[in-house]
Design a protein around this motif. Structure first.
Motif, PDB file in Angstrom:
ATOM      1  N   GLY A   8      39.794  25.426  31.720  1.00 11.02           N
ATOM      2  CA  GLY A   8      38.694  24.583  31.874  1.00 11.02           C
ATOM      3  C   GLY A   8      37.965  24.080  33.082  1.00 11.02           C
ATOM      4  O   GLY A   8      37.612  22.990  33.357  1.00 11.02           O
ATOM      5  N   TRP A   9      38.145  25.101  34.075  1.00 11.40           N
ATOM      6  CA  TRP A   9      37.532  24.875  35.127  1.00 11.40           C
ATOM      7  C   TRP A   9      36.405  25.982  35.324  1.00 11.40           C
ATOM      8  O   TRP A   9      36.297  27.148  35.321  1.00 11.40           O
ATOM      9  N   SER A  10      35.172  25.244  35.477  1.00  9.70           N
ATOM     10  CA  SER A  10      33.988  26.070  35.345  1.00  9.70           C
ATOM     11  C   SER A  10      33.347  26.510  36.565  1.00  9.70           C
ATOM     12  O   SER A  10      32.334  26.037  36.982  1.00  9.70           O
ATOM     13  N   VAL A  11      34.116  27.480  37.228  1.00  6.96           N
ATOM     14  CA  VAL A  11      33.515  27.854  38.328  1.00  6.96           C
ATOM     15  C   VAL A  11      33.687  29.457  38.252  1.00  6.96           C
ATOM     16  O   VAL A  11      34.578  30.117  37.569  1.00  6.96           O
ATOM     17  N   ARG A  12      33.138  30.033  39.229  1.00  3.54           N
ATOM     18  CA  ARG A  12      33.298  31.469  39.232  1.00  3.54           C
ATOM     19  C   ARG A  12      33.937  32.239  39.996  1.00  3.54           C
ATOM     20  O   ARG A  12      34.071  32.757  41.271  1.00  3.54           O
ATOM     21  N   LEU A  13      35.319  31.994  39.545  1.00  3.64           N
ATOM     22  CA  LEU A  13      36.721  32.535  40.163  1.00  3.64           C
ATOM     23  C   LEU A  13      37.559  33.261  39.055  1.00  3.64           C
ATOM     24  O   LEU A  13      37.638  32.593  38.108  1.00  3.64           O
ATOM     25  N   PHE A  14      38.271  34.229  39.373  1.00  2.00           N
ATOM     26  CA  PHE A  14      38.984  34.749  38.654  1.00  2.00           C
ATOM     27  C   PHE A  14      40.464  35.361  39.328  1.00  2.00           C
ATOM     28  O   PHE A  14      40.295  35.686  40.651  1.00  2.00           O
ATOM     29  N   ILE A  15      41.418  35.522  38.663  1.00  2.00           N
ATOM     30  CA  ILE A  15      42.545  36.261  39.432  1.00  2.00           C
ATOM     31  C   ILE A  15      42.849  37.372  38.574  1.00  2.00           C
ATOM     32  O   ILE A  15      42.677  37.597  37.280  1.00  2.00           O
ATOM     33  N   ILE A  16      43.321  38.462  39.234  1.00  2.00           N
ATOM     34  CA  ILE A  16      43.689  39.770  38.379  1.00  2.00           C
ATOM     35  C   ILE A  16      45.004  40.416  39.252  1.00  2.00           C
ATOM     36  O   ILE A  16      45.020  40.353  40.396  1.00  2.00           O
ATOM     37  N   ASP A  17      46.077  40.861  38.504  1.00  2.00           N
ATOM     38  CA  ASP A  17      46.856  41.506  38.994  1.00  2.00           C
ATOM     39  C   ASP A  17      47.382  42.595  38.047  1.00  2.00           C
ATOM     40  O   ASP A  17      48.159  42.371  37.259  1.00  2.00           O
ATOM     41  N   ALA A  18      46.580  43.634  38.246  1.00  2.00           N
ATOM     42  CA  ALA A  18      46.898  44.742  37.106  1.00  2.00           C
ATOM     43  C   ALA A  18      48.021  45.951  37.603  1.00  2.00           C
ATOM     44  O   ALA A  18      47.959  46.856  37.455  1.00  2.00           O
ATOM     45  N   GLY A  19      48.798  45.403  38.275  1.00  2.00           N
ATOM     46  CA  GLY A  19      49.868  46.225  38.773  1.00  2.00           C
ATOM     47  C   GLY A  19      49.373  46.975  40.230  1.00  2.00           C
ATOM     48  O   GLY A  19      48.509  46.483  40.770  1.00  2.00           O
ATOM     49  N   GLY A  20      50.174  48.033  40.509  1.00  2.00           N
ATOM     50  CA  GLY A  20      49.754  48.755  41.825  1.00  2.00           C
ATOM     51  C   GLY A  20      50.104  47.883  43.175  1.00  2.00           C
ATOM     52  O   GLY A  20      51.254  47.513  43.151  1.00  2.00           O
ATOM     53  N   ASN A  21      49.429  48.152  43.977  1.00  2.00           N
ATOM     54  CA  ASN A  21      49.767  47.631  45.316  1.00  2.00           C
ATOM     55  C   ASN A  21      49.755  46.031  45.353  1.00  2.00           C
ATOM     56  O   ASN A  21      48.750  45.215  45.023  1.00  2.00           O
ATOM     57  N   SER A  22      50.901  45.421  45.647  1.00  2.00           N
ATOM     58  CA  SER A  22      51.041  44.056  45.534  1.00  2.00           C
ATOM     59  C   SER A  22      50.357  43.289  46.807  1.00  2.00           C
ATOM     60  O   SER A  22      50.640  41.950  46.678  1.00  2.00           O
ATOM     61  N   HIS A  23      49.964  44.218  47.845  1.00  2.00           N
ATOM     62  CA  HIS A  23      49.309  43.512  48.770  1.00  2.00           C
ATOM     63  C   HIS A  23      48.015  43.586  48.812  1.00  2.00           C
ATOM     64  O   HIS A  23      47.109  42.736  49.566  1.00  2.00           O
ATOM     65  N   GLU A  24      47.413  43.782  47.450  1.00  2.00           N
ATOM     66  CA  GLU A  24      45.795  43.642  47.134  1.00  2.00           C
ATOM     67  C   GLU A  24      45.510  42.140  46.863  1.00  2.00           C
ATOM     68  O   GLU A  24      46.257  41.340  46.482  1.00  2.00           O
ATOM     69  N   GLU A  25      44.048  41.924  47.175  1.00  2.00           N
ATOM     70  CA  GLU A  25      43.670  40.778  46.874  1.00  2.00           C
ATOM     71  C   GLU A  25      43.842  40.480  45.380  1.00  2.00           C
ATOM     72  O   GLU A  25      43.681  41.233  44.605  1.00  2.00           O
ATOM     73  N   LYS A  26      44.061  39.244  44.924  1.00  2.00           N
ATOM     74  CA  LYS A  26      44.375  39.074  43.773  1.00  2.00           C
ATOM     75  C   LYS A  26      43.313  37.738  43.218  1.00  2.00           C
ATOM     76  O   LYS A  26      43.205  37.438  42.100  1.00  2.00           O
ATOM     77  N   VAL A  27      42.787  36.994  44.304  1.00  2.00           N
ATOM     78  CA  VAL A  27      41.694  36.106  43.685  1.00  2.00           C
ATOM     79  C   VAL A  27      40.244  36.530  44.322  1.00  2.00           C
ATOM     80  O   VAL A  27      40.176  36.909  45.390  1.00  2.00           O
ATOM     81  N   PHE A  28      39.392  36.391  43.081  1.00  2.00           N
ATOM     82  CA  PHE A  28      38.123  36.940  43.360  1.00  2.00           C
ATOM     83  C   PHE A  28      37.002  35.801  43.126  1.00  2.00           C
ATOM     84  O   PHE A  28      37.227  35.052  42.029  1.00  2.00           O
ATOM     85  N   ILE A  29      36.359  35.372  44.072  1.00  2.00           N
ATOM     86  CA  ILE A  29      35.314  34.215  44.165  1.00  2.00           C
ATOM     87  C   ILE A  29      34.058  34.884  44.014  1.00  2.00           C
ATOM     88  O   ILE A  29      33.464  35.712  44.723  1.00  2.00           O
ATOM     89  N   ASN A  30      33.323  34.128  43.316  1.00  2.00           N
ATOM     90  CA  ASN A  30      31.739  34.779  43.093  1.00  2.00           C
ATOM     91  C   ASN A  30      31.490  36.139  42.888  1.00  2.00           C
ATOM     92  O   ASN A  30      30.900  36.827  43.797  1.00  2.00           O
ATOM     93  N   PRO A  31      32.377  36.908  41.778  1.00  2.00           N
ATOM     94  CA  PRO A  31      32.177  38.354  41.844  1.00  2.00           C
ATOM     95  C   PRO A  31      31.067  38.678  41.409  1.00  2.00           C
ATOM     96  O   PRO A  31      30.211  38.193  40.280  1.00  2.00           O
ATOM     97  N   THR A  32      30.701  40.223  41.439  1.00  2.00           N
ATOM     98  CA  THR A  32      29.656  40.654  41.087  1.00  2.00           C
ATOM     99  C   THR A  32      29.855  42.291  40.957  1.00  2.00           C
ATOM    100  O   THR A  32      30.169  42.885  41.827  1.00  2.00           O
ATOM    101  N   ILE A  33      29.541  42.766  39.783  1.00  2.00           N
ATOM    102  CA  ILE A  33      29.614  44.292  39.570  1.00  2.00           C
ATOM    103  C   ILE A  33      28.496  44.705  40.074  1.00  2.00           C
ATOM    104  O   ILE A  33      27.368  44.509  39.399  1.00  2.00           O
ATOM    105  N   VAL A  34      28.455  45.860  40.989  1.00  2.00           N
ATOM    106  CA  VAL A  34      27.139  46.370  41.323  1.00  2.00           C
ATOM    107  C   VAL A  34      27.224  47.904  40.736  1.00  2.00           C
ATOM    108  O   VAL A  34      25.774  48.515  40.595  1.00  2.00           O
ATOM    109  N   GLU A  35      28.009  48.461  40.297  1.00  2.00           N
ATOM    110  CA  GLU A  35      28.097  49.705  39.673  1.00  2.00           C
ATOM    111  C   GLU A  35      29.117  50.040  38.679  1.00  2.00           C
ATOM    112  O   GLU A  35      30.291  49.443  38.761  1.00  2.00           O
ATOM    113  N   GLU A  36      28.819  50.556  37.350  1.00  2.00           N
ATOM    114  CA  GLU A  36      29.712  51.131  36.521  1.00  2.00           C
ATOM    115  C   GLU A  36      29.283  52.300  36.012  1.00  2.00           C
ATOM    116  O   GLU A  36      28.255  53.017  35.779  1.00  2.00           O
ATOM    117  N   THR A  37      30.509  53.239  36.035  1.00  2.00           N
ATOM    118  CA  THR A  37      30.513  54.496  35.563  1.00  2.00           C
ATOM    119  C   THR A  37      31.421  54.916  34.537  1.00  2.00           C
ATOM    120  O   THR A  37      32.482  54.132  34.392  1.00  2.00           O
TER     121      THR A  37
END
Length: 173
Positions: free
Chosen positions: A53-82
């Motif tokens: 219920g918070w209408s801002v451009r932020l999400f969190i992801i933890d899809a496994g793998g490296n636990s030291h990776e960033e998990k909070v993403f603010i104002n994200p933009t995808i620039v390339e998809e393949t």
């Protein structure tokens, strides 16, 4: 103190296009931390701010793998998809509903972390799928919108149950 909850379909918060986050402060960091706890409690791999219920451009992801990776993403933009993959996907705002969704295999994206640093992200497989799914939430799009007509039909009864439950618990004022 108000605690966060994951909002369920068809809550209107899920259809709003989220606004860019213009300031990173203690409140934002605290909300991101609460979202992380909620996501883990629900056994998810991603959670977008509109889902609480918070209408801002932020999400969190933890899809496994490296636990030291960033998990909070603010104002994200995808620039390339393949590439392309058609895989089973679910959503914390639709408990018990799964469906095959076509997504890009790999993405390149930009976002900011909680320190305000710009990140360049390259992700593939499950992490790329999670990025696309969560970014859809920020645009007011849901994974059911990407289902094939036959898949959507297969879950239509369950969606109607969500709608009935929502109507019965959200009485107009």
């Amino acid at each position: 103190m108000k605690f966060m909850n994951i909002v369920l379909y068809p809550d209107p918060a899920l259809r709003q296009k989220a606004k860019p986050l213009t300031e990173i402060n203690k409140e934002v960091c605290k909300k991101a931390e609460e979202m992380m706890e909620l996501m883990y409690q629900a056994h998810g791999i991603g959670l977008a701010a509109p889902q609480v219920g918070w209408s801002v451009r932020l999400f969190i992801i933890d899809a496994g793998g490296n636990s030291h990776e960033e998990k909070v993403f603010i104002n994200p933009t995808i620039v390339e998809e393949t590439g392309e993959l058609n895989k089973e996907e679910g959503c914390l705002s639709f408990p018990g509903i799964m469906g095959k969704i076509i997504r890009s295999q790999r993405i390149k994206a930009y976002a900011y972390n909680l320190k305000g640093q710009k990140l360049e992200i390259e992700a593939e497989g499950l992490a790329a799928r999670a990025w696309q799914h969560e970014l859809d939430h920020l645009n007011g799009e849901l994974f059911i919108d990407r289902m094939s007509p036959s898949n959507r039909l297969a879950v239509s009864q369950r969606l109607k149950e969500f709608e009935r439950t929502y109507k019965s618990t959200h009485v107009p004022v």
